[in-house]
Design a protein around this motif. Structure first.
Motif, PDB file in Angstrom:
ATOM      1  N   VAL A  17      27.760  -3.587  19.053  1.00  0.00           N
ATOM      2  CA  VAL A  17      27.989  -2.940  17.761  1.00  0.00           C
ATOM      3  C   VAL A  17      28.438  -3.967  16.726  1.00  0.00           C
ATOM      4  O   VAL A  17      27.969  -3.955  15.585  1.00  0.00           O
ATOM      5  N   ILE A  18      29.305  -4.898  17.110  1.00  0.00           N
ATOM      6  CA  ILE A  18      29.732  -5.951  16.182  1.00  0.00           C
ATOM      7  C   ILE A  18      28.545  -6.821  15.796  1.00  0.00           C
ATOM      8  O   ILE A  18      28.394  -7.204  14.631  1.00  0.00           O
ATOM      9  N   TRP A  19      27.665  -7.128  16.748  1.00  0.00           N
ATOM     10  CA  TRP A  19      26.465  -7.908  16.457  1.00  0.00           C
ATOM     11  C   TRP A  19      25.592  -7.174  15.434  1.00  0.00           C
ATOM     12  O   TRP A  19      25.087  -7.789  14.488  1.00  0.00           O
ATOM     13  N   ALA A  20      25.436  -5.870  15.602  1.00  0.00           N
ATOM     14  CA  ALA A  20      24.625  -5.078  14.674  1.00  0.00           C
ATOM     15  C   ALA A  20      25.248  -5.088  13.279  1.00  0.00           C
ATOM     16  O   ALA A  20      24.531  -5.210  12.276  1.00  0.00           O
ATOM     17  N   ILE A  21      26.556  -4.966  13.197  1.00  0.00           N
ATOM     18  CA  ILE A  21      27.235  -4.989  11.899  1.00  0.00           C
ATOM     19  C   ILE A  21      27.039  -6.343  11.218  1.00  0.00           C
ATOM     20  O   ILE A  21      26.771  -6.406  10.012  1.00  0.00           O
ATOM     21  N   ILE A  22      27.123  -7.417  11.969  1.00  0.00           N
ATOM     22  CA  ILE A  22      26.904  -8.755  11.401  1.00  0.00           C
ATOM     23  C   ILE A  22      25.468  -8.899  10.921  1.00  0.00           C
ATOM     24  O   ILE A  22      25.209  -9.451   9.846  1.00  0.00           O
ATOM     25  N   SER A  33      22.970  -0.045   0.685  1.00  0.00           N
ATOM     26  CA  SER A  33      22.318   0.142   1.988  1.00  0.00           C
ATOM     27  C   SER A  33      23.145  -0.498   3.100  1.00  0.00           C
ATOM     28  O   SER A  33      23.328   0.099   4.164  1.00  0.00           O
ATOM     29  N   LYS A  34      23.632  -1.704   2.853  1.00  0.00           N
ATOM     30  CA  LYS A  34      24.456  -2.384   3.845  1.00  0.00           C
ATOM     31  C   LYS A  34      25.713  -1.565   4.147  1.00  0.00           C
ATOM     32  O   LYS A  34      26.075  -1.377   5.299  1.00  0.00           O
ATOM     33  N   LEU A  35      26.357  -1.103   3.094  1.00  0.00           N
ATOM     34  CA  LEU A  35      27.579  -0.330   3.266  1.00  0.00           C
ATOM     35  C   LEU A  35      27.323   0.937   4.076  1.00  0.00           C
ATOM     36  O   LEU A  35      28.077   1.262   4.998  1.00  0.00           O
ATOM     37  N   LEU A  36      26.240   1.635   3.756  1.00  0.00           N
ATOM     38  CA  LEU A  36      25.918   2.867   4.482  1.00  0.00           C
ATOM     39  C   LEU A  36      25.621   2.592   5.951  1.00  0.00           C
ATOM     40  O   LEU A  36      26.079   3.318   6.834  1.00  0.00           O
ATOM     41  N   ILE A  38      26.676   0.063   7.777  1.00  0.00           N
ATOM     42  CA  ILE A  38      27.910  -0.342   8.448  1.00  0.00           C
ATOM     43  C   ILE A  38      28.787   0.877   8.722  1.00  0.00           C
ATOM     44  O   ILE A  38      29.368   1.008   9.803  1.00  0.00           O
ATOM     45  N   LEU A  39      28.873   1.790   7.762  1.00  0.00           N
ATOM     46  CA  LEU A  39      29.659   3.009   7.970  1.00  0.00           C
ATOM     47  C   LEU A  39      29.084   3.854   9.100  1.00  0.00           C
ATOM     48  O   LEU A  39      29.826   4.393   9.923  1.00  0.00           O
ATOM     49  N   VAL A  40      27.765   3.972   9.142  1.00  0.00           N
ATOM     50  CA  VAL A  40      27.120   4.731  10.222  1.00  0.00           C
ATOM     51  C   VAL A  40      27.420   4.072  11.571  1.00  0.00           C
ATOM     52  O   VAL A  40      27.745   4.749  12.548  1.00  0.00           O
ATOM     53  N   LEU A  41      27.332   2.745  11.630  1.00  0.00           N
ATOM     54  CA  LEU A  41      27.605   2.040  12.883  1.00  0.00           C
ATOM     55  C   LEU A  41      29.065   2.182  13.306  1.00  0.00           C
ATOM     56  O   LEU A  41      29.364   2.247  14.504  1.00  0.00           O
ATOM     57  N   LEU A  42      29.979   2.236  12.350  1.00  0.00           N
ATOM     58  CA  LEU A  42      31.389   2.358  12.690  1.00  0.00           C
ATOM     59  C   LEU A  42      31.770   3.774  13.116  1.00  0.00           C
ATOM     60  O   LEU A  42      32.527   3.952  14.067  1.00  0.00           O
ATOM     61  N   PHE A  43      31.259   4.778  12.404  1.00  0.00           N
ATOM     62  CA  PHE A  43      31.663   6.150  12.683  1.00  0.00           C
ATOM     63  C   PHE A  43      30.850   6.811  13.786  1.00  0.00           C
ATOM     64  O   PHE A  43      31.327   7.750  14.428  1.00  0.00           O
ATOM     65  N   TRP A  52      19.789   2.516  13.890  1.00  0.00           N
ATOM     66  CA  TRP A  52      19.633   1.210  13.247  1.00  0.00           C
ATOM     67  C   TRP A  52      18.546   0.379  13.935  1.00  0.00           C
ATOM     68  O   TRP A  52      17.751  -0.279  13.274  1.00  0.00           O
ATOM     69  N   LEU A  53      18.498   0.434  15.255  1.00  0.00           N
ATOM     70  CA  LEU A  53      17.472  -0.323  15.976  1.00  0.00           C
ATOM     71  C   LEU A  53      16.069   0.188  15.642  1.00  0.00           C
ATOM     72  O   LEU A  53      15.116  -0.590  15.578  1.00  0.00           O
ATOM     73  N   LEU A  54      15.941   1.497  15.412  1.00  0.00           N
ATOM     74  CA  LEU A  54      14.633   2.078  15.117  1.00  0.00           C
ATOM     75  C   LEU A  54      14.265   1.971  13.633  1.00  0.00           C
ATOM     76  O   LEU A  54      13.106   1.693  13.309  1.00  0.00           O
ATOM     77  N   LEU A  55      15.210   2.200  12.741  1.00  0.00           N
ATOM     78  CA  LEU A  55      14.902   2.319  11.318  1.00  0.00           C
ATOM     79  C   LEU A  55      15.513   1.248  10.431  1.00  0.00           C
ATOM     80  O   LEU A  55      15.194   1.186   9.243  1.00  0.00           O
ATOM     81  N   GLY A  56      16.396   0.452  10.973  1.00  0.00           N
ATOM     82  CA  GLY A  56      17.164  -0.487  10.164  1.00  0.00           C
ATOM     83  C   GLY A  56      16.329  -1.638   9.641  1.00  0.00           C
ATOM     84  O   GLY A  56      15.125  -1.738   9.891  1.00  0.00           O
ATOM     85  N   PRO A  57      16.991  -2.504   8.892  1.00  0.00           N
ATOM     86  CA  PRO A  57      16.293  -3.653   8.307  1.00  0.00           C
ATOM     87  C   PRO A  57      15.715  -4.554   9.389  1.00  0.00           C
ATOM     88  O   PRO A  57      16.343  -4.804  10.401  1.00  0.00           O
TER      89      PRO A  57
END
Length: 59
Positions: A17-22, A33-36, A38-43, A52-57
């Protein structure tokens, strides 16, 4: 024995999860977009990471 395995898996999950946030923070996406992401990954760590793996940047 279950506590050690659960703790190790939890630590591995935390690292992922930390790797994904970075990766999100370093991406070329816009600030909102980054903020959203990161919030999704945290909550929502499990579902957020899968989404994120399917739809993320990419890239």
């Amino acid at each position: 024995m279950g506590i050690e395995v659960g703790g190790l898996l939890g630590l591995i999950w935390l690292v992922i999860v930390i790797w994904a946030i970075i990766k999100v923070a370093k991406s070329s996406a816009g600030g909102i977009s980054k903020l959203l992401w990161i919030l999704v990954l945290l909550f929502f760590p499990f579902i957020g990471l899968l989404i994120w793996l399917l739809l993320g940047p990419k890239g």
